[in-house]
Design a protein around this motif. Sequence first.
Motif, short mmCIF file in Angstrom:
data_model
loop_
_atom_site.label_atom_id
_atom_site.label_comp_id
_atom_site.label_asym_id
_atom_site.label_seq_id
_atom_site.Cartn_x
_atom_site.Cartn_y
_atom_site.Cartn_z
N ARG A 192 0.83 -1.20 0.00
CA ARG A 192 0.00 0.00 0.00
C ARG A 192 0.87 1.26 0.00
O ARG A 192 0.55 2.25 -0.67
N ALA A 193 1.97 1.22 0.74
CA ALA A 193 2.86 2.37 0.78
C ALA A 193 3.46 2.63 -0.60
O ALA A 193 3.58 3.79 -1.03
N LYS A 194 3.84 1.58 -1.32
CA LYS A 194 4.37 1.73 -2.66
C LYS A 194 3.32 2.33 -3.59
O LYS A 194 3.61 3.22 -4.41
N LEU A 195 2.08 1.85 -3.46
CA LEU A 195 1.01 2.34 -4.32
C LEU A 195 0.71 3.81 -4.02
O LEU A 195 0.46 4.60 -4.94
N GLN A 196 0.77 4.20 -2.75
CA GLN A 196 0.55 5.60 -2.38
C GLN A 196 1.61 6.49 -3.01
O GLN A 196 1.32 7.60 -3.46
N GLY A 197 2.86 6.01 -3.05
CA GLY A 197 3.93 6.76 -3.68
C GLY A 197 3.67 6.96 -5.17
O GLY A 197 3.90 8.04 -5.72
N GLU A 198 3.19 5.91 -5.83
CA GLU A 198 2.89 6.01 -7.26
C GLU A 198 1.72 6.95 -7.52
O GLU A 198 1.70 7.68 -8.53
N ARG A 200 1.03 9.59 -5.70
CA ARG A 200 1.59 10.94 -5.55
C ARG A 200 2.31 11.36 -6.82
O ARG A 200 2.23 12.51 -7.24
N GLN A 201 3.03 10.42 -7.43
CA GLN A 201 3.73 10.73 -8.69
C GLN A 201 2.73 11.05 -9.79
O GLN A 201 2.96 11.96 -10.60
N LEU A 202 1.61 10.33 -9.82
CA LEU A 202 0.59 10.60 -10.84
C LEU A 202 -0.01 11.98 -10.63
O LEU A 202 -0.25 12.71 -11.59
N ARG A 203 -0.24 12.36 -9.38
CA ARG A 203 -0.78 13.69 -9.08
C ARG A 203 0.20 14.77 -9.54
O ARG A 203 -0.20 15.79 -10.10
N THR A 204 1.49 14.53 -9.31
CA THR A 204 2.52 15.48 -9.75
C THR A 204 2.54 15.58 -11.27
O THR A 204 2.65 16.67 -11.84
N ARG A 205 2.40 14.44 -11.93
CA ARG A 205 2.40 14.43 -13.40
C ARG A 205 1.19 15.18 -13.93
O ARG A 205 1.28 15.89 -14.94
N PHE A 206 0.04 15.04 -13.28
CA PHE A 206 -1.16 15.77 -13.68
C PHE A 206 -0.89 17.27 -13.63
O PHE A 206 -1.25 18.02 -14.54
N GLY A 225 -11.27 16.33 -14.59
CA GLY A 225 -11.23 15.87 -13.21
C GLY A 225 -10.56 14.52 -13.11
O GLY A 225 -10.80 13.62 -13.94
N LEU A 226 -9.69 14.36 -12.13
CA LEU A 226 -9.02 13.08 -11.88
C LEU A 226 -9.23 12.74 -10.41
O LEU A 226 -8.82 13.49 -9.52
N LEU A 227 -9.88 11.62 -10.14
CA LEU A 227 -10.17 11.21 -8.77
C LEU A 227 -9.20 10.11 -8.36
O LEU A 227 -9.12 9.07 -9.01
N LEU A 228 -8.45 10.35 -7.30
CA LEU A 228 -7.53 9.36 -6.75
C LEU A 228 -7.99 9.03 -5.34
O LEU A 228 -8.15 9.93 -4.51
N ALA A 229 -8.19 7.77 -5.06
CA ALA A 229 -8.65 7.39 -3.72
C ALA A 229 -8.06 6.03 -3.36
O ALA A 229 -8.00 5.12 -4.19
N LEU A 230 -7.64 5.92 -2.12
CA LEU A 230 -7.07 4.65 -1.64
C LEU A 230 -7.31 4.57 -0.14
O LEU A 230 -6.96 5.47 0.60
N ARG A 231 -7.95 3.51 0.30
CA ARG A 231 -8.14 3.30 1.74
C ARG A 231 -8.45 1.84 1.99
O ARG A 231 -8.85 1.10 1.08
#
Length: 243
Positions: A192-198, A200-206, A225-231
């Motif tokens: 999950r930590a690795k996925l959260q990092g990726e 964040r990178q996608l948000r930066t790329r956006f 609009g780009l929705l990112l959600a993880l829980r």
Amino acid sequence: MSEITQLIATLKRELKQQGKTYRDVAEALDLSEPSVKRLFASEQFTLERLVEICSLVGLTLAELAQEAGQGHQRLRTLSPAQERELVSDTRLLLVAVCALNHWTMAQMLQVYRLSEAECVQLLLRLDRLALITLLPGNRIRLNVARDFDWLPGGPIRQYFREQGMPDFIDSAFGQPGDTLDFVHGMLTESARAKLQGELRQLRTRFAQLHEESLAAPLPQRCGTGLLLALREWEPLAFAELRR
């Protein structure tokens, strides 16, 4: 950073925000595009050239210097009170979002049902909130940092969670360019930590693609609009069957 480097960096940022390219600068200065690129790379500007480029972006040399000097003071967030004022007035929020997306006042008036006097008053309110500085000629200077964001759990996020999210999700996502995917699996904390990092990178790329798109004319850009959600999650119906 030297003063001249800071001035040139500010000038380049202003050009990008207004969708102007080195080609536009070359035409304005009656130079070739490679010459302009070398000029910016070497930072060997005469005062006359600097004034000419400032004029192209609608700034005086004094305004450019002031903008460069305020670079380190740019807002990264607003206060809860400032965000509450934005969500209290739909038109104020609309103009704020347009300004943050580098729209000019003329473009706002062309697209939305706002009078010129009303739009100026709304921009003045944003000026008082320190989100922008309203310059002569109703030009807009943003006072936010590149990493500006709304407060986590603040009024803006609450507004979009309660009013924007249902509208965003209420779609078949069937138009060209639309995407809606949902996956579910069981991950370790490390995964999950690795996925959260990726994410964040996608948000930066956006954000990077948003900046790159500023060079295109407004009719060629559209709100996206780009929705990112993880829980950690399982369907409620499943959870109710747990022992």
